[in-house]
Design a protein around this motif. Structure first.
Motif, PDB file in Angstrom:
ATOM      1  N   ASP A  28       3.610   2.819  14.282  1.00  0.00           N
ATOM      2  CA  ASP A  28       2.986   4.130  14.437  1.00  0.00           C
ATOM      3  C   ASP A  28       3.621   5.125  13.467  1.00  0.00           C
ATOM      4  O   ASP A  28       4.815   5.017  13.140  1.00  0.00           O
ATOM      5  N   PRO A  29       2.867   6.111  13.005  1.00  0.00           N
ATOM      6  CA  PRO A  29       3.420   7.125  12.099  1.00  0.00           C
ATOM      7  C   PRO A  29       4.578   7.884  12.756  1.00  0.00           C
ATOM      8  O   PRO A  29       4.516   8.229  13.941  1.00  0.00           O
ATOM      9  N   ARG A  30       5.618   8.139  11.963  1.00  0.00           N
ATOM     10  CA  ARG A  30       6.794   8.860  12.449  1.00  0.00           C
ATOM     11  C   ARG A  30       7.043  10.084  11.569  1.00  0.00           C
ATOM     12  O   ARG A  30       6.862  10.043  10.352  1.00  0.00           O
ATOM     13  N   PRO A  31       7.511  11.186  12.177  1.00  0.00           N
ATOM     14  CA  PRO A  31       7.804  12.393  11.379  1.00  0.00           C
ATOM     15  C   PRO A  31       8.985  12.166  10.454  1.00  0.00           C
ATOM     16  O   PRO A  31       9.805  11.265  10.652  1.00  0.00           O
ATOM     17  N   ASP A  32       9.064  12.998   9.453  1.00  0.00           N
ATOM     18  CA  ASP A  32      10.111  12.935   8.440  1.00  0.00           C
ATOM     19  C   ASP A  32      11.462  13.307   9.051  1.00  0.00           C
ATOM     20  O   ASP A  32      11.581  14.360   9.687  1.00  0.00           O
ATOM     21  N   PRO A  33      12.502  12.481   8.868  1.00  0.00           N
ATOM     22  CA  PRO A  33      13.833  12.878   9.352  1.00  0.00           C
ATOM     23  C   PRO A  33      14.319  14.201   8.762  1.00  0.00           C
ATOM     24  O   PRO A  33      15.155  14.871   9.364  1.00  0.00           O
ATOM     25  N   ARG A  34      13.797  14.570   7.586  1.00  0.00           N
ATOM     26  CA  ARG A  34      14.168  15.840   6.955  1.00  0.00           C
ATOM     27  C   ARG A  34      13.023  16.845   7.014  1.00  0.00           C
ATOM     28  O   ARG A  34      12.941  17.765   6.194  1.00  0.00           O
ATOM     29  N   HIS A  71       6.981  14.862  18.041  1.00  0.00           N
ATOM     30  CA  HIS A  71       6.337  13.553  18.076  1.00  0.00           C
ATOM     31  C   HIS A  71       5.207  13.441  17.049  1.00  0.00           C
ATOM     32  O   HIS A  71       4.741  12.338  16.764  1.00  0.00           O
ATOM     33  N   ALA A  72       4.750  14.568  16.525  1.00  0.00           N
ATOM     34  CA  ALA A  72       3.576  14.586  15.654  1.00  0.00           C
ATOM     35  C   ALA A  72       3.995  14.614  14.181  1.00  0.00           C
ATOM     36  O   ALA A  72       5.176  14.524  13.835  1.00  0.00           O
ATOM     37  N   GLY A  92      17.723  19.368  20.347  1.00  0.00           N
ATOM     38  CA  GLY A  92      16.921  19.296  19.132  1.00  0.00           C
ATOM     39  C   GLY A  92      16.880  17.886  18.576  1.00  0.00           C
ATOM     40  O   GLY A  92      17.840  17.118  18.696  1.00  0.00           O
ATOM     41  N   VAL A  93      15.751  17.512  17.979  1.00  0.00           N
ATOM     42  CA  VAL A  93      15.591  16.169  17.415  1.00  0.00           C
ATOM     43  C   VAL A  93      15.100  16.206  15.964  1.00  0.00           C
ATOM     44  O   VAL A  93      14.957  15.155  15.337  1.00  0.00           O
ATOM     45  N   ALA A  94      14.813  17.368  15.443  1.00  0.00           N
ATOM     46  CA  ALA A  94      14.421  17.518  14.037  1.00  0.00           C
ATOM     47  C   ALA A  94      15.369  18.539  13.415  1.00  0.00           C
ATOM     48  O   ALA A  94      15.057  19.732  13.343  1.00  0.00           O
ATOM     49  N   SER A 153      14.349  12.982  23.637  1.00  0.00           N
ATOM     50  CA  SER A 153      12.921  12.778  23.430  1.00  0.00           C
ATOM     51  C   SER A 153      12.515  13.219  22.026  1.00  0.00           C
ATOM     52  O   SER A 153      12.740  14.365  21.650  1.00  0.00           O
ATOM     53  N   GLY A 154      11.929  12.286  21.257  1.00  0.00           N
ATOM     54  CA  GLY A 154      11.498  12.610  19.908  1.00  0.00           C
ATOM     55  C   GLY A 154      12.505  12.250  18.840  1.00  0.00           C
ATOM     56  O   GLY A 154      12.339  12.628  17.685  1.00  0.00           O
TER      57      GLY A 154
END
Length: 587
Positions: free
Chosen positions: A53-59, A68-69, A146-148, A188-189
């Motif tokens: 599944d597509p994952r957001p950019d770590p940066r 999650h988007a 925070g996760v991003a 989460s995320g």
């Protein structure tokens, strides 16, 4: 815009999903994948790892629909800065103000917070410390989940809003410090481990696996964190970073990440031609955290400052009489005298809470400004069962006494939002987890945490939106006499601190404290602070050439002063050029 790249050394196939379309990426020998597609600001993108599944950019710099988007392309160079004349904020002589964007105003945004900068500037603070703004699921939270780490939480206004806020602060002659969390990510995320070994099971923290600072591929993990720090300091023009719980950053390498970061910050400060400050939160009570490295880089970590929670604990016990939990050790009558002269009460002494000796003495050559002291913080207020502030626990007179002890001491003072007017609102623990099982676990866990103290029924549900609403400052209180009165006292104390060298002297040997029952006398050079926490009046003689500069809960006749219960007097040489301050001492 630069082409999009991502580090994914353990993956065999990585595809860029740009505005819904998959595009192959190309792997470099160092495990970085790149694309020749040049994105435009506003485009949405993600990465498909080995067909998943597509994952957001770590940066990612923006997560407009949550962590999650897909990520959003952001141009950090688009902001037109107006702080060309800003030459930075030095910690020596600073006064810090900690705030949480989501509850500082009813709107809960960076733009709304900027509307109150006149208040902060007139108060006299110099460095605004923002609790974490890294993106997390939901709208409400303290920010430590925070996760991003590179993205500014969308509910606060995103990256552009943070740049506007910093720009506005600098135009108000206020520096900005950001609380960053490099020891863990939220539950989460967190997709980082799907890309690369950002975490390791070799070490564990209260939040699970530790960040990989010393295992295989840890060079790149360190670079990830260092680049994050540089982004905040360079692209957002921040003046300082507060590093959360550095004691949980387990690192067995000869040169630790914190040492590397300290050296990098010093180089960046030279390049930017303005101070760059790193402030650590650490419960180790180790002066090596801020001690400068010696020849060959051996010795201290070299961070610029650290929180001194022992000062808070001793003041809290003195003012409230609470002795439960870790406050028990600070019931020692000598505790207050010790922490007003050196920042660590536990400096190789027995800690009953830990069941062992703890800490190390602070060398006298270390200046007090390297230690951040407070009466209240997000932790000390928010981790109470009901989020009670000091204003809920003690009289207005004691609040004034507490402020005098903090703001005339040798450390860097820090205020918690609303403290300066004795805010009536609590500051409670609140969350907005989206997964039902996680939400339930947090709500039940919070109640269980306080059940053994008989407080389970007093704990508000963190998931209830009303908990965050109840924790939001009510700015209309500033128009009420009892709040305006305390605010004037804080403003005057800050002015007095700036005007009198004795009161801003950060040499630890400059402070001498005596205690006789409930009367605390703090000698700061030729100036004296007398706090009466007893139940009776305390007479004071005023020797020739000495005068009361300011007081609360005291009266003055001829060459004598009387400090009433829960009163405070600040006295010093008469005619020292500070008589203009005296008239504002007692509203």
């Amino acid at each position: 815009m630069k082409p999009i790249r991502v580090w994914a050394p353990t993956r065999d196939d990585v595809r860029l999903v740009l505005d819904g379309t998959d595009t192959p990426m190309f792997r470099d020998p160092d495990g970085w994948w790149s694309s020749d597609v040049e994105p435009e600001p506003g485009m949405r993108y993600a990465f498909r790892l080995d067909g998943g599944d597509p994952r957001p950019d770590p940066r990612s710099l923006s997560q407009p629909q949550g962590p999650h988007a897909a990520s959003e392309v952001v141009d950090l160079d688009a902001h037109e800065w107006h702080d060309e004349g800003w030459d930075g904020c030095r910690l020596h002589g600073a006064i810090i103000y900690e705030l949480h964007i989501g509850t500082f105003t009813p709107e809960g945004t960076l733009d709304a917070a900027a509307e109150h900068l006149d208040h902060l500037a007139s108060l006299g603070v110099t460095l605004v410390e923002l609790m974490p703004v890294a993106a997390f699921p939901g709208r409400r939270g303290w920010g430590y989940d925070g996760v991003a780490p590179y993205a500014v939480h969308e509910a606060y206004g995103g990256a552009a809003a943070l740049q506007r806020f910093v720009d506005a602060c600098h135009q108000h002659h206020l520096g900005v410090c950001l609380d960053v969390v490099y020891n863990h990510l939220g539950p989460s995320g967190n997709y980082l481990q799907e890309f690369a070994p950002y975490f390791t099971d070799r070490h564990h923290t209260p939040w699970g696996w530790a960040v990989n600072l010393d295992g295989g591929e840890s060079d790149e993990v360190r670079r990830y964190l260092r680049d994050n720090a540089e982004m905040w300091l360079r692209d957002f023009h921040l003046d300082a970073l507060r590093l959360d719980a550095v004691h949980a950053m387990v690192d067995d390498r000869a040169t630790t990440f914190l040492e590397e970061l300290a050296e990098y910050a010093d180089r960046l400060s030279d390049e930017l031609d303005r101070p760059v400050t790193l402030i650590a939160e650490s419960d180790r009570n180790d002066p090596a955290t801020v001690a400068r490295r010696g020849p060959g880089g051996i010795g201290g970590v070299g961070l610029h400052a650290q929180w001194a929670d022992d000062v808070h604990h001793a003041l809290h016990v003195l003012l409230t009489g609470e002795t439960q939990g870790y406050y028990a050790d600070f019931a020692d009558p000598n505790a207050i005298g010790k922490v007003l002269a050196t920042p660590f009460f536990h400096d190789g002494t027995w800690s009953s809470f830990r069941g062992r000796t703890h800490g190390r003495p602070v060398p006298p050559e270390l200046p007090g400004w390297r230690f951040v002291a407070s009466l209240q913080t997000h932790d000390q207020v928010g981790n109470r069962a009901g989020g009670e502030r000091l204003s809920h626990l003690v009289s207005p007179g004691r609040l004034a006494c507490a402020a005098a002890l903090l703001l005339t001491g040798p450390y860097t003072p820090m205020l918690f939002m609303g403290e300066e007017w004795g805010a009536s609102t609590p500051w409670q623990y609140f969350t907005d987890h989206q997964e039902p099982e996680l939400a339930t676990a947090v709500s039940l866990g919070r109640r269980a945490e306080f059940a053994e103290h008989g407080w389970a029924n007093e704990v508000p549900d963190p998931q209830d939106a009303r908990t965050a609403q109840a924790s939001t400052l009510r700015w209309e209180e500033l128009d009420r006499p009892e709040h305006a009165d305390l605010l004037n006292w804080y403003r005057w104390l800050i002015r007095l601190r700036r005007a009198i060298p004795d009161l801003q002297n950060s040499t630890l040997a400059s402070t001498r404290v005596t205690r006789v029952d409930g009367v605390i006398t703090v000698h700061r050079g030729a100036h004296t602070v007398v706090v009466n926490l007893s139940g009776h009046d305390v007479p004071l003689d005023l020797p020739q050439g000495e005068a009361v500069l300011g007081s609360r809960g005291a009266s003055e006749r001829a060459k004598k002063a009387v400090v009433h219960p829960d009163g405070v007097v600040i006295r010093g040489p008469n005619g020292g050029g500070h008589t203009h301050l005296k008239e504002h001492a007692t509203p």
